[in-house]
Scaffold this motif. Structure first.
Motif, mmCIF file in Angstrom:
data_model
loop_
_atom_site.group_PDB
_atom_site.id
_atom_site.type_symbol
_atom_site.label_atom_id
_atom_site.label_comp_id
_atom_site.label_asym_id
_atom_site.label_seq_id
_atom_site.Cartn_x
_atom_site.Cartn_y
_atom_site.Cartn_z
ATOM 1 N N ASN A 112 -9.015 7.525 -5.537
ATOM 2 C CA ASN A 112 -8.296 8.483 -4.695
ATOM 3 C C ASN A 112 -6.810 8.583 -5.015
ATOM 4 N N SER A 113 -6.342 7.787 -5.947
ATOM 5 C CA SER A 113 -4.911 7.816 -6.259
ATOM 6 C C SER A 113 -4.574 9.036 -7.109
ATOM 7 N N ASN A 119 -1.231 -4.325 -6.718
ATOM 8 C CA ASN A 119 -1.998 -3.740 -5.602
ATOM 9 C C ASN A 119 -2.455 -2.318 -5.949
ATOM 10 N N LEU A 120 -3.072 -2.201 -7.122
ATOM 11 C CA LEU A 120 -3.480 -0.894 -7.639
ATOM 12 C C LEU A 120 -4.489 -0.209 -6.721
ATOM 13 N N ALA A 121 -5.351 -0.992 -6.088
ATOM 14 C CA ALA A 121 -6.413 -0.410 -5.260
ATOM 15 C C ALA A 121 -5.865 0.314 -4.037
ATOM 16 N N THR A 122 -4.665 -0.055 -3.590
ATOM 17 C CA THR A 122 -4.091 0.579 -2.399
ATOM 18 C C THR A 122 -2.896 1.471 -2.740
ATOM 19 N N GLN A 172 0.834 -1.204 0.000
ATOM 20 C CA GLN A 172 0.000 0.000 0.000
ATOM 21 C C GLN A 172 0.867 1.253 0.000
ATOM 22 N N ASN A 173 0.236 2.383 -0.327
ATOM 23 C CA ASN A 173 0.888 3.700 -0.301
ATOM 24 C C ASN A 173 2.148 3.733 -1.158
ATOM 25 N N ARG A 181 -8.351 4.745 -12.573
ATOM 26 C CA ARG A 181 -9.290 5.615 -11.867
ATOM 27 C C ARG A 181 -10.461 4.817 -11.298
ATOM 28 N N LYS A 219 -0.708 4.751 -3.891
ATOM 29 C CA LYS A 219 -0.816 6.197 -3.702
ATOM 30 C C LYS A 219 -0.913 6.916 -5.036
ATOM 31 N N ALA A 252 -10.351 1.613 -10.409
ATOM 32 C CA ALA A 252 -9.863 0.753 -9.332
ATOM 33 C C ALA A 252 -9.501 1.538 -8.082
ATOM 34 N N ASN A 253 -9.049 2.769 -8.265
ATOM 35 C CA ASN A 253 -8.610 3.568 -7.122
ATOM 36 C C ASN A 253 -8.885 5.041 -7.402
#
Length: 680
Positions: free
Chosen positions: A469-470, A439-442, A381-382, A464, A444, A466-467
């Motif tokens: 907020n990235s 781990n695209l969903a988590t 993540q991140n 976009r 940054k 999948a995530n």
């Protein structure tokens, strides 16, 4: 801004060889300087990325730019600079050699990534500079992916500098306390200030120095720093919140939590056979060591120390039974049960120590065969995901590693060099599989920079979804898509790498050394280096006149052999041989090139009403001469005949600073705006 007719200069001829994407944007950037531009290409471009580009070209010549006849047709002998930006590096070098044969004076700006060759050519050909489009925009992409306040980061004379965009929070130490001009130090310089809910300024210096910093304001400033001063290390700062967190964790420890952590550790161990065998062997050996030490100590209380009992147990565990019991007659009596335990201790030690030797040998052999292939694990993540690792992608990845950012790269083509960025996690495969493994969903941030523009769009939409907020960064090649994508992906950073690089090429064509670039409020800001020469438009100017007259920001001043000064003061006067590094847009470089100092902005005068002490008269005259640039005699005459007005028009920031300095010297002064700009 309209340039007065008196400041207009004659048009000069520039030549662009290669009208691909980079070449077309070079033409557009050069035309911003108001010069004559010709272009050469092997065939008429089928796709004009910039629709009105044919009208911008003064001449379009079809032919091989390596041929002398084609270069002669382009009036090569009258060209001030030639930008050679075809997609083939060999063609670029051959063209540069041919141009130098025909024109010994013209400046050569060549698209090439061969660092060693370029250095040798620069020494031999002279007036030669090489740039690579995949290197100049790398910092812009990397910083956009960080999602932090940093807009740009570059190194000058061994010192890192970064450009920061910061929205003032009520908890900031500056909020409601400091005036804007008070934030300027020898390590920090304000570039822009946007009050809460106002539109960003379009150029530097459009801010009021005496305004108080308030919550919601947006500040853009440049400061000296280190590359590790990024968000990735914010957690390392020692703060009261860190101590509170550690104290809370310590208080939360109890038997239930400890038991839960032990269970999790055992589950992790049980997932790997080798690790499980090693753990069991270690527990058995530790138990035998403790048990044997206790038995031998209590069996021979008077004869044996605790250390002797420990040594005896270790010798037996390491297979040293014959060293202890190998004699025909024992030196000490031993019960049969202790003798039997000693045999079991030696046998068990031989078995389990053998396990450890075997595991160690296996690990050494595995490390030997996998050393060149092993990469770090994929972050959970991140982290930053980079999709597409061509030359630009590799440069971006290298910069992110310097910033200590966790990242993973994705190759959609199995044909790649295993030696690329060995310290970075890498995933190879088809699109859907690789995105799931990354781990695209988590993540940054996601950087999409393959050489297929439609694929970049597809991946950008998938990322976009999948995530949401990235921080999404997409590299584009066509100007139309660059203009339209922000409507489809409003929060994404859409960067046209070739357009960014072209502005650096254009700046280099005028003799400036373009060191870096970054994006600020949808404009490209170039870091340009000047060396002051006799006929230079900067020669003899105060830095205040350079900054406010040309709309640029001096960030380094160097008078050899002294040390360089970062964030130099406005009172420094440039002279021959001085070195100056500035932040400037293309418009600012154009003003410097044409010597188009803005007199419209120089519309303020300073009136000195009273000097409270005799020393104020003497020191006040020195301050006036130093800040305004007038001669000392004029300043002394003004201070000896108060009240009086300084006749020399000043820029607003310059005038405000003079009033502040006079106030410190106990002299009362004020600014008088000049309502009629013709009075300047």
């Amino acid at each position: 801004m309209d340039i007065p007719a008196s400041s207009q200069v004659r048009l000069e001829r520039f030549l662009v060889c290669g009208l691909g994407s980079v070449g077309q944007h070079c033409v557009a950037a050069l035309k911003e300087f108001g010069v004559s531009v010709s272009g050469i290409d092997k065939a008429t471009p089928k796709n004009w990325e910039i629709p009105n580009l044919p009208r911008l070209l003064d001449d379009l010549i079809i032919g091989d730019c390596r041929q002398p006849s084609v270069l002669e047709q382009a009036n090569i002998r009258q060209c001030r600079a030639v930008l050679i930006v075809t997609s083939k590096e060999r063609v670029n070098i051959e063209t540069a050699l041919e141009v130098r044969e025909l024109n010994r004076q013209t400046r050569l700006v060549v698209r090439s990534a061969q660092e060693n060759l370029n250095q040798l050519l620069a020494e031999q050909l002279g007036n030669y500079v090489a740039l690579e489009p995949t290197q100049m925009p790398a910092a812009a992409l990397a910083l956009a992916a960080l999602g932090s306040e940093a807009l740009g980061s570059f190194k000058l004379d061994g010192q890192w500098l970064r450009v920061v965009l910061h929205q003032v929070q009520p908890s900031d130490r500056w909020c409601n306390v400091r005036l804007l001009h008070e934030l300027n130090t020898h390590r920090r310089l304000i570039l822009c200030h946007t009050p809460n809910s106002a539109q960003p300024a379009k150029s530097f210096h459009e801010w009021e120095p005496d305004v108080r910093v308030q919550a919601g304001d947006t500040l853009v400033y440049i400061e000296t720093t280190e590359p590790s001063a990024s968000n990735s290390q914010e957690w390392a700062k020692v703060t009261p919140q860190n101590y509170s967190s550690l104290l809370a964790r310590f208080k939360s420890l109890n038997w239930r939590n400890i038991e839960h952590k032990l269970v999790k550790v055992w589950e992790a161990i049980a997932q790997e056979q080798t690790r499980r065998v090693a753990t069991i062997s270690g527990i058995v050996l530790l138990t035998l060591l403790i048990g044997g030490t206790i038995l031998f100590k209590f069996s021979y209380k008077d004869r044996t120390k605790l250390q002797d009992a420990l040594n005896l147990t270790i010798v037996l565990l390491m297979g040293g039974f014959d060293n202890v019991f190998g004699q025909l007659e024992m030196p000490f009596p031993i019960p049969w049960w202790l003798y039997l335990f000693s045999i079991i201790l030696t046998a068990a030690g031989t078995i389990f120590v053998g396990f450890f030797y075997a595991l160690l040998t296996e690990k050494v052999l595995v490390a030997r065969f996998e050393l060149s292939q092993r990469r770090p694990p994929i972050p959970q993540q991140n982290h930053v995901v980079i999709i597409g690792l061509d030359g630009l992608g590799q440069r971006v990845a290298t910069l992110l590693q310097e910033f200590k950012q966790p990242l993973v790269g994705i190759f959609l083509n199995s044909d790649f060099d295993q030696k690329i960025l060995p310290q970075m996690p890498l995933i190879v495969g088809n699109l859907n599989e690789t995105l799931a493994k990354a781990n695209l969903a988590t993540a940054k941030s996601v950087i999409v920079e393959t050489d297929d523009e439609m694929l970049n769009l597809e991946i950008g939409l998938m990322a976009r979804a999948a995530n949401p907020n990235s921080h999404l960064v997409i590299r584009t090649f066509e100007q139309r898509l660059t203009d339209n994508l922000p409507h489809l992906l409003p929060k994404a950073h859409i960067l046209h790498a070739n357009a960014l690089a072209a502005e650096a090429f254009a700046g280099a064509a005028f003799g400036e050394n373009i060191l870096s670039l970054f994006r600020l409020f949808n404009q490209t800001v170039l870091v340009a280096e000047y060396r002051i020469e006799a006929n230079d438009t900067l020669n003899g100017f105060l830095l205040a006149e350079v900054a406010y007259g040309y709309g640029v920001v001096p960030i380094l001043y160097h008078k050899p052999p002294d040390f360089a000064t970062f964030m130099p003061g406005d009172d420094t006067r440039l002279a021959l041989g001085d070195r100056l590094i500035i932040l400037a847009t293309i418009e600012g470089l154009r003003r410097i090139e044409q010597g188009a100092v803005s007199i419209v902005w120089r519309r303020f005068k300073v009136r000195v009403e009273k000097a409270l002490f005799p020393a104020s008269v003497f020191e006040g005259a020195n301050a006036i001469a130093r800040i305004s640039g007038c001669d000392l005699g004029t300043a002394r005459n003004l201070m000896n005949n108060l009240p009086a007005t300084l006749g020399l028009p000043l820029y607003k920031h310059q005038a405000q600073r003079l009033v502040r300095e006079l106030s410190k010297l106990q002299a009362i002064a004020r600014i008088i705006p000049i309502t009629d700009s013709r009075a300047c």
